[in-house]
Design an enzyme around this catalytic site. Sequence first.
Site, short mmCIF file in Angstrom:
data_model
loop_
_atom_site.label_atom_id
_atom_site.label_comp_id
_atom_site.label_asym_id
_atom_site.label_seq_id
_atom_site.Cartn_x
_atom_site.Cartn_y
_atom_site.Cartn_z
N GLU A 116 0.81 -1.20 0.00
CA GLU A 116 0.00 0.00 0.00
C GLU A 116 0.85 1.26 0.00
O GLU A 116 1.93 1.30 0.59
CB GLU A 116 -0.90 0.02 1.23
CG GLU A 116 -1.94 -1.05 1.14
CD GLU A 116 -3.34 -0.52 1.36
OE1 GLU A 116 -4.27 -1.31 1.30
OE2 GLU A 116 -3.50 0.68 1.59
N CYS A 156 3.32 8.37 1.45
CA CYS A 156 3.83 7.37 2.39
C CYS A 156 4.13 6.09 1.61
O CYS A 156 3.25 5.52 0.96
CB CYS A 156 2.78 7.14 3.49
SG CYS A 156 3.30 5.92 4.69
N CYS A 163 6.12 -7.30 7.14
CA CYS A 163 7.24 -6.87 7.99
C CYS A 163 7.58 -8.00 8.96
O CYS A 163 6.70 -8.71 9.44
CB CYS A 163 6.87 -5.62 8.77
SG CYS A 163 8.27 -4.92 9.69
N CYS A 167 6.04 -5.76 15.80
CA CYS A 167 5.56 -4.84 16.83
C CYS A 167 4.11 -5.19 17.13
O CYS A 167 3.31 -5.40 16.22
CB CYS A 167 5.68 -3.39 16.33
SG CYS A 167 7.36 -2.98 15.85
N CYS A 170 1.00 -3.15 15.64
CA CYS A 170 1.01 -2.80 14.22
C CYS A 170 0.35 -3.87 13.36
O CYS A 170 0.66 -5.05 13.48
CB CYS A 170 2.46 -2.58 13.77
SG CYS A 170 2.63 -2.35 12.00
N GLY A 221 6.54 -2.32 6.17
CA GLY A 221 7.90 -2.84 6.16
C GLY A 221 8.89 -2.00 6.95
O GLY A 221 8.61 -0.88 7.37
N GLU A 222 10.07 -2.58 7.15
CA GLU A 222 11.15 -1.92 7.88
C GLU A 222 12.25 -1.59 6.85
O GLU A 222 12.97 -2.48 6.40
CB GLU A 222 11.66 -2.88 8.97
CG GLU A 222 12.94 -2.47 9.65
CD GLU A 222 12.98 -1.01 10.09
OE1 GLU A 222 12.12 -0.60 10.88
OE2 GLU A 222 13.89 -0.28 9.64
N SER A 250 11.70 6.11 8.50
CA SER A 250 11.42 5.74 9.89
C SER A 250 11.89 4.31 10.12
O SER A 250 11.61 3.42 9.32
CB SER A 250 9.91 5.85 10.12
OG SER A 250 9.58 5.37 11.40
N SER A 273 11.38 5.03 15.75
CA SER A 273 10.13 4.69 16.44
C SER A 273 10.46 4.26 17.86
O SER A 273 10.73 3.10 18.12
CB SER A 273 9.40 3.57 15.69
OG SER A 273 9.01 4.03 14.42
N LEU A 274 10.46 5.24 18.74
CA LEU A 274 10.82 4.97 20.14
C LEU A 274 9.68 4.21 20.83
O LEU A 274 9.87 3.11 21.34
CB LEU A 274 11.11 6.30 20.84
CG LEU A 274 11.49 6.24 22.32
CD1 LEU A 274 12.80 5.49 22.51
CD2 LEU A 274 11.60 7.64 22.92
N ASN A 349 -3.77 3.84 16.17
CA ASN A 349 -4.94 3.51 15.35
C ASN A 349 -5.31 2.06 15.57
O ASN A 349 -4.48 1.18 15.34
CB ASN A 349 -4.61 3.70 13.86
CG ASN A 349 -4.39 5.15 13.51
OD1 ASN A 349 -5.26 5.98 13.71
ND2 ASN A 349 -3.21 5.44 13.00
N CYS A 392 -1.35 5.20 9.87
CA CYS A 392 -0.20 4.36 10.18
C CYS A 392 -0.60 2.96 10.63
O CYS A 392 -1.44 2.81 11.50
CB CYS A 392 0.59 4.95 11.33
SG CYS A 392 1.23 6.55 11.01
N1 SAH Z 1 8.88 0.00 10.13
C1 SAH Z 1 9.16 1.38 10.31
C2 SAH Z 1 8.36 2.28 9.41
C3 SAH Z 1 6.92 1.90 9.18
S1 SAH Z 1 5.84 2.05 10.58
C4 SAH Z 1 8.96 1.76 11.77
O1 SAH Z 1 8.40 0.98 12.51
O2 SAH Z 1 9.40 2.84 12.14
C5 SAH Z 1 5.66 3.80 10.70
C6 SAH Z 1 5.19 4.30 12.05
O3 SAH Z 1 3.86 3.85 12.32
C7 SAH Z 1 6.05 3.81 13.20
O4 SAH Z 1 6.45 4.90 14.01
C8 SAH Z 1 5.14 2.88 13.96
O5 SAH Z 1 5.45 2.86 15.32
C9 SAH Z 1 3.76 3.48 13.67
N2 SAH Z 1 2.63 2.58 13.82
C10 SAH Z 1 2.57 1.27 13.54
N3 SAH Z 1 1.33 0.78 13.82
C11 SAH Z 1 0.59 1.83 14.26
C12 SAH Z 1 -0.77 1.97 14.68
N4 SAH Z 1 -1.61 0.96 14.69
N5 SAH Z 1 -1.18 3.20 15.06
C13 SAH Z 1 -0.34 4.26 15.02
N6 SAH Z 1 0.94 4.18 14.64
C14 SAH Z 1 1.41 2.99 14.25
FE1 SF4 Z 2 7.27 -3.36 11.03
FE2 SF4 Z 2 7.22 -0.74 11.60
FE3 SF4 Z 2 5.01 -2.26 11.90
FE4 SF4 Z 2 7.04 -2.56 13.58
S1 SF4 Z 2 5.77 -0.71 13.32
S2 SF4 Z 2 5.91 -4.22 12.58
S3 SF4 Z 2 8.78 -2.24 12.23
S4 SF4 Z 2 6.07 -1.79 9.98
#
Ligand code: SAH
Ligand code: SF4
Length: 415
Positions: A116, A156, A163, A167, A170, A221-222, A250, A273-274, A349, A392
Site C-alpha cells: 500500500e 507514504c 514486515c 511490533c 502494528c 515494512g522496515e 522511519s 520509532s521509540l 490507530n 499508520c
Molecule cells: N517500520 C518502520 C516504518 C513503518 S511504521 C517503523 O516501525 O518505524 C511507521 C510508524 O507507524 C512507526 O512509528 C510505527 O510505530 C507506527 N505505527 C505502527 N502501527 C501503528 C498503529 N496501529 N497506530 C499508530 N501508529 C502505528
Molecule cells: Fe514493522 Fe514498523 Fe510495523 Fe514494527 S511498526 S511491525 S517495524 S512496519
Amino acid sequence: MWEEGRVSGRVDWEVAMMTESNAVRAKALFGMAAEELRAVVEGLGLPKYRAVQLADALYKQRVEGLEEITTLPVEVRGRLVAEGYEVGLPEIVQTAKSVDGTERYLMRMADGETVETVWMPDGDGGERGDGSEAAEEDREQDSGNREQGYKRATICVSSQVGCAVNCQFCLTAKLGIRRNLTAGEIAGQVAAVLNRQQVRIGSGKGVETPSRINLVFMGMGEPFLNYDAFMKAVHVLRGMGIPESRMTVSTSGILPGILQFATEPVRPKLALSLNASNDAIRREIMPITKKWDIAALLEALRTIPFGKREHVTFEYVLLGGVNDQPEHAREVLALLAGMKAKVNLIVWNPGPGIDFQQPKPEDVAVFHRMLIDGGIPTFTRRPRGRDIFAACGQLKRTLETEPGLVEISAASVRL
Ligand code: SAH
Ligand code: SF4
C-alpha cells in the site's frame, strides 16, 4: 533463503537483511541506475546516449510503457521489448479515498504481491519542527504567508511486503514478511502516485504545478531490513527531482542500519520509532528491543552527523494505559535530555485482532504538554484517512481481513 509466508518467533536479523531478488524484476528498467541503463543499451549494441534518453523517459517523463518513449526509434523500442524489458512500474489496482483527501492505493508488483501507498494532500504534520524545508513551509503557511498556487503533499511509501519486526500494535506485523521490495518497486510507488495525481516536477510530465512533494518511508515494512534497495530507491527518487531533504525514513531501531545510514553522504532525514519510555515496556510492545535496547539505539543515533538545524525525530505511538501516563512522559524527557530531539506523538490507530486501547484525549494532551514544558518540540500527528484505514499501521491488513471495506475502482484495474 527466505521462507514464503509468515515468519514467526525469533527472527535472524542477518538473514532478514535479504538482498534484492533479481529473479523478481530482472527486466524492469524502472529503478536501474545510470550505469545499469548504460549496460542495457550497450548490450543491445546501441550508443551510450540512448541510456541518457532512457533515464530521462523513466525518471523525468515517468513513462508507463516503452511505447511512450518517443525519443527512441521504434526499432530500438522493439528490440527492448524483444529482449523482455519493460518499464515495470507497480500498478494501482485498488483505490480508496478519504473524506480528508487522503488516498490509499493498493499497488501490484510484477509477481502479484501487493503493498500500500498513501497520498496525503497537505502532508500529515509529521515534518513540523524538524528544521527541514517542509517544516519551514509549514511555518510560513501557519503565519498566513501562503505562496500563490502553492501545493504540497506527502506520499507514504512501503519498503517490504509485510514486515518481520512484529511490533505488537502494528497491523503490518500481522502479515509477517513476504519479501523485500526492489529499489524500482519502492521508487515506482512514488512514480505511480505522481502519475495518478498528474504532479509535475521540474520540466517533467504532469499538470499540477508548482508542487512540493515530501516522502515518508513509513508504509509497510522496515526500510533498514531492506537497506540496499531502500538507499538505491533514494537515489532514483532524487533522479526524479525529489531532494533527500524532503524524504524521511522511519526505523523501528535496526542498529546496524542506523550505523550504516550515518556514513551515507546522501541521506534522508531519520525518525526512530521509540514508542516506549523504558526497555521493559518497549520489549513488550516491540520485541526487537531484546536485540537492541534503547540506550544502544540512542548511542547509534549519536554517530549521525546531523546538520545545524536538523533534529532527531522520535515517533511515539500512544497506547492507552501502556505508555501514555505522566511517569512515561517524565522518562521520555530523561532519555532525550541533551539531545536535539523532536517528538511526533501518534495516537494509536486500532485494527482488527490487535488488543490495545486508544489513549484518552486528556492523556494525550497532558503527555504533549509535559514534553513541551520539558523543552522538547512535540507534535501530535493529525490522523489521516482513518475512515479508509489509511493511517499508520493500518495498511493492507484491513483489506485482507475485511475486503468489503475498500471499494474497487473498476477503472484502475487493468486485467
Ligand atoms: N517500520 C518502520 C516504518 C513503518 S511504521 C517503523 O516501525 O518505524 C511507521 C510508524 O507507524 C512507526 O512509528 C510505527 O510505530 C507506527 N505505527 C505502527 N502501527 C501503528 C498503529 N496501529 N497506530 C499508530 N501508529 C502505528
Ligand atoms: Fe514493522 Fe514498523 Fe510495523 Fe514494527 S511498526 S511491525 S517495524 S512496519
